[in-house]
Write an enzyme that holds these catalytic residues in place. Structure first.
Site, mmCIF file in Angstrom:
data_model
loop_
_atom_site.group_PDB
_atom_site.id
_atom_site.type_symbol
_atom_site.label_atom_id
_atom_site.label_comp_id
_atom_site.label_asym_id
_atom_site.label_seq_id
_atom_site.Cartn_x
_atom_site.Cartn_y
_atom_site.Cartn_z
ATOM 1 N N SER A 100 0.623 -1.226 0.011
ATOM 2 C CA SER A 100 0.160 -0.157 0.162
ATOM 3 C C SER A 100 0.945 1.206 0.010
ATOM 4 O O SER A 100 1.794 1.376 -0.967
ATOM 5 C CB SER A 100 -0.877 0.027 1.219
ATOM 6 O OG SER A 100 -2.069 0.979 1.130
ATOM 7 N N ASP A 234 -9.597 -6.159 -3.640
ATOM 8 C CA ASP A 234 -9.094 -4.973 -2.932
ATOM 9 C C ASP A 234 -10.274 -3.694 -2.911
ATOM 10 O O ASP A 234 -10.585 -3.188 -4.050
ATOM 11 C CB ASP A 234 -7.625 -4.397 -3.475
ATOM 12 C CG ASP A 234 -7.133 -3.490 -2.481
ATOM 13 O OD1 ASP A 234 -7.582 -2.856 -1.942
ATOM 14 O OD2 ASP A 234 -5.525 -3.519 -3.047
ATOM 15 N N HIS A 262 -7.376 -6.103 0.402
ATOM 16 C CA HIS A 262 -6.097 -5.179 0.352
ATOM 17 C C HIS A 262 -4.822 -5.703 1.105
ATOM 18 O O HIS A 262 -3.678 -5.060 0.761
ATOM 19 C CB HIS A 262 -6.329 -3.731 0.957
ATOM 20 C CG HIS A 262 -5.617 -2.747 0.913
ATOM 21 N ND1 HIS A 262 -4.978 -2.341 -0.271
ATOM 22 C CD2 HIS A 262 -4.850 -1.932 1.719
ATOM 23 C CE1 HIS A 262 -4.091 -1.143 -0.225
ATOM 24 N NE2 HIS A 262 -4.027 -1.187 1.150
#
Length: 324
Positions: A100, A234, A262
């Protein structure tokens, strides 16, 4: 909050305490967590990876047990911090794995310090398209801070996070990651953490979405082994950004994890470790050459790539030198 599974070490850099976990032996893997998380997000995979690798998993500045000062929360600042951490640990080079926001830090690290980057692996990473969940865009808004002050009051916070944890997985595509979100909300009870997160978000996101993209300098990764992994469901950064990565770097090792959100390393830890092993065994560490980088810079002409489908802004052009 999750209890740490490994002994946490500390080092002071530029007057600020940095927390990290260092376990295992062998080639070095630096694990960089995402926005508002900490090193414990990697807990499902650290022990297995440490059987074959030296695993370093820091709490980024402003996160976890690291300091939360008024400081530089830009991608460049974080990359510098990781360089300095590796230096004091007497580590010259590492394979950098970023999840991320940590993926954005990993990309920036490989750009600023290619001589210290052996490989680059991106996990549901920022910086590959404009789109991002509106919940993160909201952090920069005027009302976010007063709302968080209310939500993180003890009684309210326990009720909110309790519902989140109880709802995790009930509707897998949309609620799979609620336990992680609950941990994040718990961390926001600390005013200093909220300050750091808000400044971080403002450095990389505006109301249209992600500001920072790797595409304008992506051609510099031509000689760098690259892997990209995404979770199919996600809800934070859409899985179609994996296709942008494939356009940017058709030679990269890529994979889409089904039944994953995610945090694919949490949803399927065994498969994640196998993917890392594949990446490490099928590629050789980058052999940095200043002459090669200079040549890439000279011939980094631009070509168009598709706009991110459904995004608020077009993706930046891709240097032709990356298309190998």
């Amino acid at each position: 909050m999750r209890a740490p599974q490994f002994d946490i070490q500390y080092v002071t850099l530029h007057g600020h305490r940095r927390a990290f976990v260092k376990v295992g032996s062998g080639p070095v893997i630096l694990l960089l967590h995402g926005l508002a998380c900490d090193h414990t997000t990697w807990s499902p995979v650290i022990a297995e990876l440490a059987k074959r690798y030296t695993v370093i998993a820091p709490d980024l500045l402003g996160h976890g047990q690291s300091a939360k000062p008024r400081a530089d929360y830009t991608l460049g600042g974080y990359a510098n911090g990781m360089r300095d951490l590796l230096t004091v640990l007497d580590i010259d080079r590492a394979t950098v794995v970023g999840h991320s926001f940590g993926g954005g830090v990993a990309m920036q690290f490989s750009y600023q310090f290619p001589e210290r980057t052996e490989r680059l692996m991106l996990v549901s990473a920022g910086g590959l398209g404009a789109e991002v969940t509106p919940l993160i865009k909201a952090i920069q808004g005027f009302g976010w801070e007063p709302a968080m002050r209310l939500i993180t009051r003890p009684g309210i916070r326990h009720a909110v996070t309790g519902v989140m944890r109880a709802s995790t997985g009930l509707w897998p595509k949309h609620t799979r990651d609620l336990d992680e979100v609950a941990d994040i909300v718990d961390s926001w009870a600390d005013r200093r953490t909220r300050f750091a997160i808000r400044h971080l978000v403002r450095a990389v996101i505006d109301w249209r979405g992600q500001i920072v993209t790797m595409s304008d300098r992506a051609y510099l990764t031509e000689a760098l082994p690259l892997a990209v992994l995404w979770g199919e469901d996600d809800q934070v950064l859409p899985a179609r950004h994996l296709e942008i990565a494939r356009t940017l770097a058709p030679g990269a090792i890529t994979e889409l994890f089904e039944d994953a959100g995610h945090f694919p390393h949490k949803d399927h830890p065994e498969e994640f470790v196998a993917f890392v092993d594949r990446f490490m065994t099928e590629t050789e560490p980058s052999d940095y050459s200043r002459e090669t980088v200079a040549e890439l810079l000279r011939r980094g002409s631009l070509v168009d790539i598709p706009t991110a489908e459904g995004g608020d802004a077009p993706v930046d052009p891709v240097p032709a030198a990356l298309v190998r």
